[in-house]
Write a protein that holds these residues in place. Structure first.
Motif, short mmCIF file in Angstrom:
data_model
loop_
_atom_site.label_atom_id
_atom_site.label_comp_id
_atom_site.label_asym_id
_atom_site.label_seq_id
_atom_site.Cartn_x
_atom_site.Cartn_y
_atom_site.Cartn_z
N PHE A 123 0.86 -1.18 0.00
CA PHE A 123 0.00 0.00 0.00
C PHE A 123 0.89 1.23 0.00
CE2 PHE A 123 -1.98 3.42 2.47
CZ PHE A 123 -3.16 3.61 1.76
N SER A 124 0.52 2.24 -0.76
CA SER A 124 1.31 3.48 -0.78
C SER A 124 0.37 4.66 -0.95
CB SER A 124 2.34 3.46 -1.92
OG SER A 124 1.71 3.39 -3.18
N TRP A 125 0.82 5.78 -0.41
CA TRP A 125 0.04 7.01 -0.52
C TRP A 125 1.03 8.18 -0.46
CZ3 TRP A 125 -4.60 8.58 3.14
CH2 TRP A 125 -5.25 9.69 2.57
N GLY A 126 1.51 8.60 -1.61
CA GLY A 126 2.44 9.72 -1.67
C GLY A 126 3.68 9.46 -0.83
N VAL A 131 3.35 3.72 6.29
CA VAL A 131 2.44 2.63 5.93
C VAL A 131 2.90 1.87 4.69
CG1 VAL A 131 0.46 3.78 6.97
CG2 VAL A 131 1.01 4.23 4.57
N GLN A 132 4.07 2.18 4.19
CA GLN A 132 4.57 1.52 2.98
C GLN A 132 5.46 0.35 3.35
OE1 GLN A 132 6.24 4.22 0.11
NE2 GLN A 132 4.69 5.78 0.48
N VAL A 187 9.66 6.13 -4.31
CA VAL A 187 9.83 7.46 -4.90
C VAL A 187 8.48 8.07 -5.28
CG1 VAL A 187 10.84 8.74 -6.84
CG2 VAL A 187 12.12 6.87 -5.76
N VAL A 188 8.29 9.33 -4.93
CA VAL A 188 7.09 10.08 -5.32
C VAL A 188 7.54 11.27 -6.16
CG1 VAL A 188 5.79 9.37 -3.30
CG2 VAL A 188 7.12 11.48 -3.21
N VAL A 189 6.58 11.88 -6.85
CA VAL A 189 6.90 13.04 -7.68
C VAL A 189 7.52 14.14 -6.82
CG1 VAL A 189 5.93 14.83 -9.16
CG2 VAL A 189 5.04 12.51 -9.30
N GLY A 225 7.34 5.84 -8.12
CA GLY A 225 6.86 4.48 -7.96
C GLY A 225 7.97 3.46 -7.76
N SER A 226 9.21 3.83 -8.14
CA SER A 226 10.34 2.92 -7.93
C SER A 226 10.74 2.94 -6.46
CB SER A 226 11.52 3.32 -8.81
OG SER A 226 11.96 4.63 -8.49
N GLU A 227 11.53 1.97 -6.05
CA GLU A 227 11.92 1.85 -4.64
C GLU A 227 13.42 2.06 -4.48
OE1 GLU A 227 10.50 -1.97 -3.46
OE2 GLU A 227 8.43 -1.29 -3.21
#
Length: 254
Positions: A123-126, A131-132, A187-189, A225-227
């Motif tokens: 699960f991800s949120w920005g 929580v990731q 990674v997020v924007v 989206g990459s880690e």
């Protein structure tokens, strides 16, 4: 009326669904699909606990001395609201619910292995990194509340319960043999290596440590989206072995 681009900067919560690892590996397999939330959660429930073992001893008059025996996996509960009432002929609600339900079923790709397993999820949120974590879906419940004249579900509320899957920490302290604490960042924007280095280590110049740990050649191109594996602060303080260049500089040094 709100401008057409009023929500252009809204970051959606999402659940990435992956094949489980093969064999004894603890690395997720390829991506099966993704459920993007139409509406971001109004509430997340996160819990984590620690286990302690009590060894009885006559030398203690108020109970027994306790010893820490390990951290328990985290649990995350989240609600997903799906609505296709604007397109009564669309099967998207039914398909998304089926996709979530499939997370509690054995992944056919894992059947030939000696460890059949349901998919693994994240699960991800920005930038909400707390929580990731890699998890499996412990339970899914779906309540349908609106249907088309043909019986197609148009609205549903799904409740998900995720359980963290413990993964071994990468890297090892060469002097003590103990594992060094590291974590994974999605990674997020807007993310940059210097910004991540400042947040993790208090020193933006330590971006090279992250680049080296992840084999990044171009630090200006991070794919959302990459880690990224973020080395522990102890690894950074140990000096040249943590990354190229001279040893650590004082905190805050430009």
């Amino acid at each position: 009326m709100a401008p057409a681009n009023a929500n252009s900067s809204l970051v959606r919560a999402r659940l990435a669904i992956h094949h489980p690892p093969s064999g004894a590996s603890r690395t997720m397999g390829g991506r099966i699909g993704e459920v993007e939330f139409q509406f971001n959660p109004g509430q997340l429930e996160l819990s984590r606990s620690a286990s302690w073992y009590a060894q009885r001893a006559v030398g203690f008059d108020r109970g027994a001395q306790q010893e820490f025996s390990g951290a328990d996996p985290a649990s995350l509960s989240v609600e997903v609201f799906l609505d296709a009432s604007a397109t009564p002929t669309s099967p998207q609600v039914r398909k998304k619910v089926e996709q979530l339900l499939s997370c509690c079923e054995v992944d056919p790709q894992s059947l030939p292995t000696n460890r059949p397993s349901p998919p693994w999820v994240r699960f991800s949120w920005g930038g909400f990194s707390t929580v990731q974590f890699i998890a499996y879906v412990e339970s899914v419940s779906a309540a349908y509340s609106l249907f088309s004249p043909t019986g197609e579900p148009l609205r549903a509320t799904c409740r998900l319960s995720l359980k963290e899957i413990p993964t071994p920490v990468r890297g090892q302290n060469p002097t003590s043999g103990a594992l060094s604490a590291r974590r994974v960042h999605q990674v997020v924007v807007g993310d940059t290596l210097p910004a991540l280095a400042w947040r993790e280590y208090g020193n933006a110049t330590r971006w090279r440590v992250i680049a080296e740990a992840n084999d990044i050649d171009d630090p200006m191109r991070l794919r959302p989206g990459s880690e990224l594996l973020l080395p522990s602060a102890d690894d950074v303080r140990r000096g040249p072995g943590a990354g190229p260049g001279p040893g650590p500089e004082p905190r805050g040094t430009p």
